[in-house]
Scaffold this motif. Structure first.
Motif, mmCIF file in Angstrom:
data_model
loop_
_atom_site.group_PDB
_atom_site.id
_atom_site.type_symbol
_atom_site.label_atom_id
_atom_site.label_comp_id
_atom_site.label_asym_id
_atom_site.label_seq_id
_atom_site.Cartn_x
_atom_site.Cartn_y
_atom_site.Cartn_z
ATOM 1 N N PHE A 70 0.890 -1.180 0.000
ATOM 2 C CA PHE A 70 0.000 0.000 0.000
ATOM 3 C C PHE A 70 0.918 1.217 0.000
ATOM 4 O O PHE A 70 2.094 1.101 0.342
ATOM 5 C CB PHE A 70 -0.940 -0.001 1.222
ATOM 6 N N HIS A 103 -3.838 8.240 7.592
ATOM 7 C CA HIS A 103 -3.276 7.753 6.323
ATOM 8 C C HIS A 103 -2.607 8.906 5.607
ATOM 9 O O HIS A 103 -3.069 9.368 4.570
ATOM 10 C CB HIS A 103 -4.360 7.105 5.461
ATOM 11 N N ASP A 152 4.300 3.622 8.462
ATOM 12 C CA ASP A 152 3.361 2.510 8.272
ATOM 13 C C ASP A 152 3.605 2.040 6.845
ATOM 14 O O ASP A 152 3.289 2.756 5.882
ATOM 15 C CB ASP A 152 1.925 3.007 8.483
ATOM 16 N N ASP A 161 2.357 -5.801 6.661
ATOM 17 C CA ASP A 161 1.856 -4.481 7.056
ATOM 18 C C ASP A 161 2.350 -4.196 8.465
ATOM 19 O O ASP A 161 1.888 -4.806 9.430
ATOM 20 C CB ASP A 161 0.313 -4.510 7.017
ATOM 21 N N HIS A 165 -7.031 -5.538 11.075
ATOM 22 C CA HIS A 165 -7.782 -6.048 9.931
ATOM 23 C C HIS A 165 -7.156 -7.358 9.487
ATOM 24 O O HIS A 165 -6.054 -7.711 9.917
ATOM 25 C CB HIS A 165 -7.775 -5.022 8.793
ATOM 26 N N HIS A 200 -5.630 -5.082 3.268
ATOM 27 C CA HIS A 200 -6.893 -5.249 4.003
ATOM 28 C C HIS A 200 -7.559 -6.417 3.293
ATOM 29 O O HIS A 200 -8.266 -6.233 2.298
ATOM 30 C CB HIS A 200 -7.800 -4.023 3.900
ATOM 31 N N GLU A 213 -2.813 -3.024 15.698
ATOM 32 C CA GLU A 213 -2.236 -1.694 15.482
ATOM 33 C C GLU A 213 -2.968 -0.571 16.220
ATOM 34 O O GLU A 213 -3.353 0.428 15.612
ATOM 35 C CB GLU A 213 -2.202 -1.391 13.981
ATOM 36 N N GLU A 265 2.555 -1.629 14.912
ATOM 37 C CA GLU A 265 1.688 -2.615 14.250
ATOM 38 C C GLU A 265 2.484 -3.877 13.943
ATOM 39 O O GLU A 265 3.620 -3.807 13.483
ATOM 40 C CB GLU A 265 1.159 -2.025 12.934
HETATM 41 N N1 GLY Z 1 -1.339 -0.128 7.309
HETATM 42 C C1 GLY Z 1 -2.104 0.489 6.319
HETATM 43 C C2 GLY Z 1 -3.549 0.192 6.399
HETATM 44 O O1 GLY Z 1 -3.958 -0.631 7.208
HETATM 45 O O2 GLY Z 1 -4.312 0.747 5.657
#
Ligand code: GLY
Length: 460
Positions: free
Chosen positions: A219, A231, A248, A260, A343, A350, A391, A431
């Motif tokens: 991402f 974000h 992140d 992630d 998630h 995700h 996270e 995280e």
């Molecule tokens: N770590 C980025 C997200 O969960 O969107």
């Protein structure tokens, strides 16, 4: 690719889950950046990858649940394309590698659809998220792009989730590889950051590590001194002594499994005392959430545990007050933690979010629409084989503080005078990625430093 038998077994399992009809799985197309021949990096649809493995654009798969027949629809490269892109194996050769024995040109797909329609057969498809695939469904099935999601097959959505949410040994290995690369990305950033650099320099290094491992990022990188913005993809700031840096970032392997990770570290060689206090609370929330993970326990429990830990920790600093359970039930903690604790993770960062949170994260139970709780992507009971992120974070968002204060929100639980002193603090998040095991959970991949002393040691 994984071993061919894996794809064969997955398709067999999928057919068993659906009673009848035909499954139409659409692969992704190339996506132009600014003109047709200048495309974004190609990314195959994850469900298409899961069942067919084929990582090329302009494919569709047809699975006849009643006869068991599987057909790959696609076109071989023209000479013009070979001149542009080089020699490529034929579609038949590629398909054979994945255990698919029938290949048809794309032009024949409408005929198959029309034959199925004439005999009243159900055509199951997944909710499309790319405009090209919405247009394809309109052309093939006459479904308006605005209605594609609601007309998608719930039976297929549930069947795909049931399979993809339980990761096999083969997949766990691949996810762990992604997490290891992600850890390397973080270690590189923690080691290199120096006052006077730009966020962009650090983001570039993080990207380099992912690309050098023959994959990509999973991402867009968040590398920021404004970690309170959840974000934040702006990388234009110069980092200075006293700032906190929130990274992140995750890698995607060449088989497209994702890692992630988030880390937060001081731009100076040490955290300030105030940074240490807030960091310690997020770390406690992180550990508390992890200790709640085990099969049968709803992920929401891990989230609520993190929320309570954050509220309690801030109470010790005087920022919050009152009964913790009542405060968290009322959502007072969402001033500092307005998002979810984690998630699913897999072929998507995700995982399966395109299939809808209602089934991926909630097993069909409607989720809260309240601020903070509505951002919890996963709440349902955990099962061995799930891979999830943990996270929790603490964020001081000046605009949110001002709004809540002006409205007098939760004044019985929040000490606005004290909070004011933290309005420019920023944000902290750590995280990790975890596998749910038979008895609890296991952190995947190489550990990255989380304790204050470990982080500071790397910053010398
Ligand atoms: N770590 C980025 C997200 O969960 O969107």
């Amino acid at each position: 690719m994984l071993i061919p038998q894996t794809y064969i077994d997955r398709c067999t399992q999928l057919k068993k889950q659906l009673n009848s009809g035909v499954i139409l799985l659409l692969g992704n197309e190339e996506s132009p950046m600014n003109y047709a021949d200048n495309g974004y990096h190609f990314r195959q649809d994850s469900s298409f990858l899961y069942f067919f493995g084929m990582d090329y654009p302009s494919l569709a798969a047809w699975i006849d649940v009643d006869t068991g027949e599987e057909i790959l629809f696609g076109d071989n490269l023209t000479m013009d394309m070979i001149v542009w892109m080089g020699t490529q194996p034929s579609l038949e050769e590629r398909a054979e590698k994945y255990g698919i024995h029938t290949v048809q040109p794309l032009a024949r797909l409408p005929e198959y659809i029309s034959n199925a329609g004439q005999t009243g057969r159900t055509i199951h498809f997944l909710p499309p998220y790319r405009p090209e695939n919405k247009i394809k469904l309109f052309n093939l099935l006459g479904i308006h792009p605005d209605q594609c999601a609601e007309r998608a097959s719930l039976d297929l959505v549930k069947a795909v989730i049931a399979q993809r949410q339980i990761k096999s040994e083969e997949e766990i290995k691949e996810i762990e590889k992604a997490v290891d690369i992600s850890a390397d990305m973080h270690m590189a950033a923690i080691r290199m950051a120096r006052p006077g650099m730009t966020e962009a320099e650090i983001a570039a290094k993080v990207n380099e590590v992912a690309l050098a491992a023959n994959g990509n990022i999973s991402f867009p990188i968040i590398a920021t001194i404004n970690g309170q913005t959840l974000h934040n993809h702006y990388h234009g700031n110069i980092i200075r002594e006293g700032d906190l840096f929130l990274l992140d970032a995750g890698a995607e392997t060449n088989l497209h499994y994702a890692g992630d990770i988030s880390s937060t570290f001081p731009v100076s060689s040490r955290f300030t005392e105030r940074q240490k206090e807030i960091y310690t609370i997020t770390l406690n929330a992180h550990e508390a959430a992890i200790s709640a993970l085990k099969p049968g326990v709803p992920f929401k429990e891990a989230h609520m545990t993190a929320c309570r830990t954050i509220f309690d920790g801030l109470k010790e600093l005087g920022l919050t007050k009152g009964n913790t359970d009542e405060a968290v039930a009322a959502g007072a903690h969402t001033l500092f933690f307005p998002c979810g604790t984690g998630h699913m993770l897999g072929l998507d960062v995700h995982d399966m979010e395109d299939l809808g949170e209602l089934w991926v994260g909630y097993d069909g139970v409607p989720k809260s629409t309240e601020f903070g709780f509505k951002s919890l992507r996963l709440a349902k009971p955990l099962q061995p084989g799930f891979v999830v992120t943990i996270e929790p974070g603490i964020y001081f968002i000046p605009e949110l503080i001002d709004m809540w204060k002006a409205k007098g929100k939760h004044t019985g639980f929040l000490n606005y005078e004290k909070i004011e002193a933290y309005r420019n603090f920023g944000g902290i998040r750590n995280e990790e990625d975890l596998l749910i095991t038979d008895s609890g959970s296991r952190v995947l991949g190489k550990p990255i430093p989380k304790k204050i002393s470990e982080v500071e040691e790397l910053r010398q």
